[in-house]
Design a protein around this motif. Structure first.
Motif, PDB file in Angstrom:
ATOM      1  N   ALA A  33       0.968   4.139  -2.631  1.00  0.00           N
ATOM      2  CA  ALA A  33       0.885   5.608  -2.354  1.00  0.00           C
ATOM      3  C   ALA A  33       1.903   6.961  -2.524  1.00  0.00           C
ATOM      4  CB  ALA A  33       0.989   6.052  -0.236  1.00  0.00           C
ATOM      5  N   GLN A  34       2.971   6.306  -2.630  1.00  0.00           N
ATOM      6  CA  GLN A  34       4.038   6.871  -3.122  1.00  0.00           C
ATOM      7  C   GLN A  34       4.453   7.088  -4.007  1.00  0.00           C
ATOM      8  OE1 GLN A  34       7.638   4.737  -1.858  1.00  0.00           O
ATOM      9  NE2 GLN A  34       7.501   5.864   0.553  1.00  0.00           N
ATOM     10  N   ALA A  35       3.816   5.988  -4.904  1.00  0.00           N
ATOM     11  CA  ALA A  35       3.753   6.638  -6.812  1.00  0.00           C
ATOM     12  C   ALA A  35       3.059   7.000  -6.819  1.00  0.00           C
ATOM     13  CB  ALA A  35       3.456   4.852  -7.205  1.00  0.00           C
ATOM     14  N   THR A  36       1.723   7.281  -6.592  1.00  0.00           N
ATOM     15  CA  THR A  36       0.602   8.394  -6.527  1.00  0.00           C
ATOM     16  C   THR A  36       0.786   9.847  -6.401  1.00  0.00           C
ATOM     17  OG1 THR A  36      -0.650   7.732  -4.885  1.00  0.00           O
ATOM     18  CG2 THR A  36      -0.359   6.512  -7.018  1.00  0.00           C
ATOM     19  N   GLY A  37       0.949  10.211  -5.407  1.00  0.00           N
ATOM     20  CA  GLY A  37       1.700  11.273  -4.206  1.00  0.00           C
ATOM     21  C   GLY A  37       0.029  11.039  -3.124  1.00  0.00           C
ATOM     22  N   LEU A  38      -0.496  10.127  -3.033  1.00  0.00           N
ATOM     23  CA  LEU A  38      -1.657   9.811  -1.782  1.00  0.00           C
ATOM     24  C   LEU A  38      -1.009   9.298  -1.184  1.00  0.00           C
ATOM     25  CD1 LEU A  38      -4.082   8.683  -4.865  1.00  0.00           C
ATOM     26  CD2 LEU A  38      -3.333  11.185  -3.954  1.00  0.00           C
ATOM     27  N   GLN A  39      -2.088  10.411   0.380  1.00  0.00           N
ATOM     28  CA  GLN A  39      -1.239   9.546   1.254  1.00  0.00           C
ATOM     29  C   GLN A  39      -2.123   8.217   1.866  1.00  0.00           C
ATOM     30  OE1 GLN A  39      -3.449  11.860   4.453  1.00  0.00           O
ATOM     31  NE2 GLN A  39      -2.153  14.201   3.768  1.00  0.00           N
ATOM     32  N   SER A  40      -1.320   7.202   2.516  1.00  0.00           N
ATOM     33  CA  SER A  40      -1.851   6.314   2.484  1.00  0.00           C
ATOM     34  C   SER A  40      -3.602   5.446   2.094  1.00  0.00           C
ATOM     35  CB  SER A  40      -0.953   5.532   3.542  1.00  0.00           C
ATOM     36  OG  SER A  40       0.834   5.610   3.418  1.00  0.00           O
ATOM     37  N   GLY A  41      -4.015   6.459   3.770  1.00  0.00           N
ATOM     38  CA  GLY A  41      -5.114   5.726   3.600  1.00  0.00           C
ATOM     39  C   GLY A  41      -5.881   6.729   1.952  1.00  0.00           C
ATOM     40  N   SER A  42      -5.200   7.650   1.659  1.00  0.00           N
ATOM     41  CA  SER A  42      -6.227   8.279   0.680  1.00  0.00           C
ATOM     42  C   SER A  42      -7.263   7.349  -0.403  1.00  0.00           C
ATOM     43  CB  SER A  42      -5.697   9.587   0.456  1.00  0.00           C
ATOM     44  OG  SER A  42      -5.544  10.081   0.926  1.00  0.00           O
ATOM     45  N   VAL A  60       0.885  -0.882  -0.163  1.00  0.00           N
ATOM     46  CA  VAL A  60      -0.098  -0.054  -0.023  1.00  0.00           C
ATOM     47  C   VAL A  60       0.648   1.499   0.139  1.00  0.00           C
ATOM     48  CG1 VAL A  60      -1.619   1.307   1.527  1.00  0.00           C
ATOM     49  CG2 VAL A  60      -1.996  -1.360   1.084  1.00  0.00           C
ATOM     50  N   ARG A  61       1.509   1.172   0.562  1.00  0.00           N
ATOM     51  CA  ARG A  61       2.796   2.183   0.702  1.00  0.00           C
ATOM     52  C   ARG A  61       3.352   2.600  -0.888  1.00  0.00           C
ATOM     53  NH1 ARG A  61       7.592   2.627   5.768  1.00  0.00           N
ATOM     54  NH2 ARG A  61       5.561   2.518   7.042  1.00  0.00           N
ATOM     55  N   ASP A  62       3.903   1.739  -1.610  1.00  0.00           N
ATOM     56  CA  ASP A  62       4.486   1.737  -2.826  1.00  0.00           C
ATOM     57  C   ASP A  62       3.313   2.318  -3.583  1.00  0.00           C
ATOM     58  OD1 ASP A  62       6.498   0.183  -2.518  1.00  0.00           O
ATOM     59  OD2 ASP A  62       5.602  -1.714  -2.029  1.00  0.00           O
TER      60      ASP A  62
END
Length: 229
Positions: free
Chosen positions: A61-70, A57-59
């Motif tokens: 989030a980082q790839a999209t620039g979104l927060q992990s829960g977004s 999930v962190r991958d």
């Protein structure tokens, strides 16, 4: 005796506004669709490169620039992202080949166009959805597999009719019970070895595939039909 003051008329343009509900920021029109598509494209690329199990999930989030829960707003689980990515790829690919099937083409021309389009959705830069369908099928839960199978069967049906038309004209070299499976096996395996920028571009590869499958050149010397992308 006190006199009541008359209330002053409210100034135009300064009417009281309803209180804003706290929570997720108000999205602009189209924002949600754009973020959803961005999330799916980034996830499909990661699933292709690292595998479903190897992508966290962190991958994403980082790839999209979104927060992990977004991304939970769009997809409750990582499995839901996988299903949506596969469906997105199949729906897009299905629209392209059904448009070809709807055209008034000779059987060989239709087959050429289908091969060219299939290779484009499989091998062209940024096309990660269909490879994810091919290589992460086993990562789907049973209920998800049944759901993704719906557009997949429609996709295969277009090809079955194309091969049947070639049989009727005598252009399909030999008939077996697994013609379409063998066809897909050969085409889809190219995602494993194809190198963009190598000696074979997609157009050349498509022509060679048609020659191999049909075992004879086109009667009129036609080349691969142009397909709108």
């Amino acid at each position: 005796m006190q006199t009541r003051r008359k209330p002053r008329p409210a100034k135009q343009g300064l009417q009281p506004q309803p209180a804003r509900v706290r929570g997720r920021p108000r999205a602009l029109p189209g924002d949600d669709d754009s973020r959803r598509h961005q999330l799916l494209r980034a996830s499909a690329r990661l699933f292709r490169e690292k595998g479903f199990d190897g992508t966290s999930v962190r991958d994403i989030a980082q790839a999209t620039g979104l927060q992990s829960g977004s991304w939970v707003y769009h997809f409750p689980t990582k499995q839901d992202i996988l299903v949506a990515a596969m469906e997105q790829g199949l729906v897009d690919a299905l629209a392209r080949i059904e448009a070809i099937a709807a055209r008034d083409l000779a059987p060989r021309q239709r087959f050429e166009a289908l091969v060219r389009t299939h290779l484009d959705t499989l091998l062209a830069p940024g096309q990660d959805f269909i490879p994810v369908v091919l290589y992460e099928w086993r990562s789907l839960e049973p209920s998800s597999r049944r759901r993704v199978a719906v557009p997949l069967k429609r996709y295969e049906a277009v090809w079955r009719e194309a091969v049947a038309a070639l049989r009727r004209t005598g252009e399909w070299p030999a008939r077996t019970k697994i013609d379409v499976l063998l066809l897909f096996g050969a085409l889809n395996w190219m995602a494993r070895w194809y190198q963009p920028g190598g000696p074979l571009d997609i157009d050349t590869l498509a022509r060679e595939c048609v020659r191999f499958f049909l075992r004879r050149p086109a009667r009129s010397g036609r080349r691969v039909a142009a397909v709108s992308r």
